[in-house]
Design an enzyme around this catalytic site. Structure first.
Site, PDB file in Angstrom:
ATOM      1  N   ASP A  97      16.440 -68.876 -10.242  1.00  0.00           N
ATOM      2  CA  ASP A  97      15.859 -67.686 -10.871  1.00  0.00           C
ATOM      3  C   ASP A  97      16.953 -66.703 -11.271  1.00  0.00           C
ATOM      4  O   ASP A  97      18.040 -66.670 -10.698  1.00  0.00           O
ATOM      5  CB  ASP A  97      14.830 -67.021  -9.955  1.00  0.00           C
ATOM      6  CG  ASP A  97      15.405 -66.543  -8.634  1.00  0.00           C
ATOM      7  OD1 ASP A  97      16.217 -67.274  -8.050  1.00  0.00           O
ATOM      8  OD2 ASP A  97      15.035 -65.435  -8.186  1.00  0.00           O
ATOM      9  N   GLU A 162      15.244 -66.269  -5.316  1.00  0.00           N
ATOM     10  CA  GLU A 162      16.336 -65.587  -4.619  1.00  0.00           C
ATOM     11  C   GLU A 162      16.426 -64.120  -5.009  1.00  0.00           C
ATOM     12  O   GLU A 162      16.736 -63.261  -4.181  1.00  0.00           O
ATOM     13  CB  GLU A 162      17.661 -66.302  -4.920  1.00  0.00           C
ATOM     14  CG  GLU A 162      18.835 -65.854  -4.057  1.00  0.00           C
ATOM     15  CD  GLU A 162      19.569 -64.635  -4.604  1.00  0.00           C
ATOM     16  OE1 GLU A 162      20.364 -64.054  -3.858  1.00  0.00           O
ATOM     17  OE2 GLU A 162      19.339 -64.254  -5.781  1.00  0.00           O
ATOM     18  N   HIS A 386      23.932 -59.421 -13.209  1.00  0.00           N
ATOM     19  CA  HIS A 386      22.945 -58.382 -13.526  1.00  0.00           C
ATOM     20  C   HIS A 386      23.426 -57.421 -14.615  1.00  0.00           C
ATOM     21  O   HIS A 386      22.716 -56.466 -14.933  1.00  0.00           O
ATOM     22  CB  HIS A 386      22.538 -57.583 -12.279  1.00  0.00           C
ATOM     23  CG  HIS A 386      21.842 -58.399 -11.230  1.00  0.00           C
ATOM     24  ND1 HIS A 386      20.908 -57.877 -10.372  1.00  0.00           N
ATOM     25  CD2 HIS A 386      21.953 -59.705 -10.881  1.00  0.00           C
ATOM     26  CE1 HIS A 386      20.480 -58.818  -9.543  1.00  0.00           C
ATOM     27  NE2 HIS A 386      21.106 -59.944  -9.837  1.00  0.00           N
TER      28      HIS A 386
END
Length: 417
Positions: A97, A162, A386
């Site tokens: 993920d 996760e 991210h």
């Protein structure tokens, strides 16, 4: 030519294969329901095809029930290649993920179409955690393509969930299939590291996510005396929590990077939709990464004390709830076999001396450590997870694949520094 030279040579020539795998994985965005997606199904199906082609002896899909996800479940894949019986198994656990791309205007290209710029691969998920997926697969492919077999049993696990706490990922897997793992195994999670490939993560901080609800009284913005502005109160409280917790909990531990606890305001929920209304309710969140020296409950209590002081001085009411609370697990010993073998393999590949450290991020290794299973977190990567225009380096993937190949081949005998 030695086994290592053959395998390393194949990896050095694997640029096209790395790009192929990253292209396919990036085009299958595996976003969990908690982040606005449907789950990891397409990426899991692709990986199942890849490990089948690699001749895996065991392929098991463990489906964690999740009514929010596509078809009502989250897929986790366990793949095994048999080696010498009685030897320690090697487990490499990567997660499928990813997080959403965020503000698309900050991206220079489509985050779900791989962009190649020399040594750099750009796209959402290429580092976090497709880097781990690709490097662990590549090491096995190199061994197979050079006509060799792993010297010990190898297991690759591709996990769901996760990014949202692992309830439907490793946590579920350990509840349902714990018999696959043994405390003597070499368990590696390629999900954190540094650009030199010399940081082996053996410890993590406690994780505490706080939801702070500030209630005031809504009114027309032209008559603020008739209300109590929750946004002003939230702003005051954000500053008070950020400053107060940092000052109160200032213990430092050089095992960790950064060596102190962090208390960072992050997400803020929308309040009123129009400009001319004074808001009566605001909600924001605090991400706390706390050294094991302190307990999460202690931080929560202190946060509520600070909130009560702000509430009393403003006439607001404040509620603080812990939406995630994970106490730090005991560290993996620095002389654990998995740490020693990683140190040795990194030295063989690069000549560099790696060292054990702690980090502020959270990985699934903590779930193993809580069960008394020594686990290490390691990869070679710039820290772009991210971020907009997330990237990884082809050369780093090759380096990590060589280190994993050393672990798979088990040519060194007893691990040693």
């Amino acid at each position: 030519m030695s086994k290592f030279q053959e395998v390393f040579g194949w990896i050095d020539d694997s640029r096209d294969e790395i790009i192929r795998l990253q292209t396919e994985l990036t085009s299958r965005p595996a976003i969990g329901p908690g982040n606005g997606g449907s789950g990891e199904h397409e990426k899991a199906a692709f990986l199942k095809e890849e490990v089948t082609a690699l001749g895996a002896d065991v392929i098991e899909e463990v489906r964690a029930p999740d009514p929010r996800a596509k078809d009502g479940y989250r897929p986790n894949l366990i793949c095994r290649w048999k080696g010498n019986e009685g030897e320690r198994k090697v487990w490499i656990l990567s997660h499928m993920d990813i997080v959403p791309p965020g503000d698309l205007s900050l991206w220079k290209s489509d985050p779900f179409k791989l962009r190649v710029e020399g040594d750099r691969l750009i796209g959402r998920g290429v580092q976090d955690d497709q880097h781990g997926i690709v490097s662990s697969l590549l090491a096995l492919k190199a061994i197979r393509e050079t006509g060799l077999r792993p010297g010990r049993s190898v297991g690759l696990v591709f996990l769901a969930d996760e990014e949202s706490g692992s309830r439907y990922g490793l946590q579920y897997l350990l509840e349902q299939r714990r018999e696959y793992f043994d405390p003597r195994d070499l368990i590696v999670v390629p999900d954190a590291g540094n650009e030199e490939g010399t940081l082996i993560e053996v410890a993590e901080k406690s994780v505490l996510w706080l939801k702070v609800t500030v209630n005031g009284r809504q009114c027309h913005a032209s008559t603020p005396e008739k209300g109590i502005n929750s946004l002003v109160g939230a702003a005051r409280l954000i500053l008070a929590l950020h400053k107060g917790l940092k000052e109160r909990y200032d213990f430092s531990d050089d095992l960790f990077k950064p060596p102190y606890s962090t208390f960072e305001p992050t997400k803020m929920e929308a309040n009123v939709p129009n400009v001319n209304t004074l808001p009566g309710k605001d909600i924001f969140y605090l991400d706390c990464r706390v050294l094991p020296h302190y307990g999460p409950e202690e931080i929560l209590t202190a946060a509520r004390e600070i909130a009560a002081q702000v509430a009393e001085s403003t006439g607001l009411s404040v509620q603080i709830d812990a939406v995630q609370k994970e106490k730090a697990a005991d560290p993996t010993p620095e002389d654990a076999p998995v740490v020693r073998e990683l140190v040795q393999s990194i030295r063989v590949v690069s000549g560099k001396r790696a060292r054990p450290m702690g980090i502020g991020g959270a990985t699934v290794a903590s779930l193993f450590r809580n069960l008394g299973f020594p686990a290490a977190v390691w990869m070679t990567a710039p820290d772009t997870a991210h971020q907009p225009n997330e990237f990884c380096l082809i050369s780093d993937i090759m380096f990590d694949a060589k280190v994993f190949a050393c672990l798979y081949l088990d040519e060194f005998g007893p691990a040693g520094p």
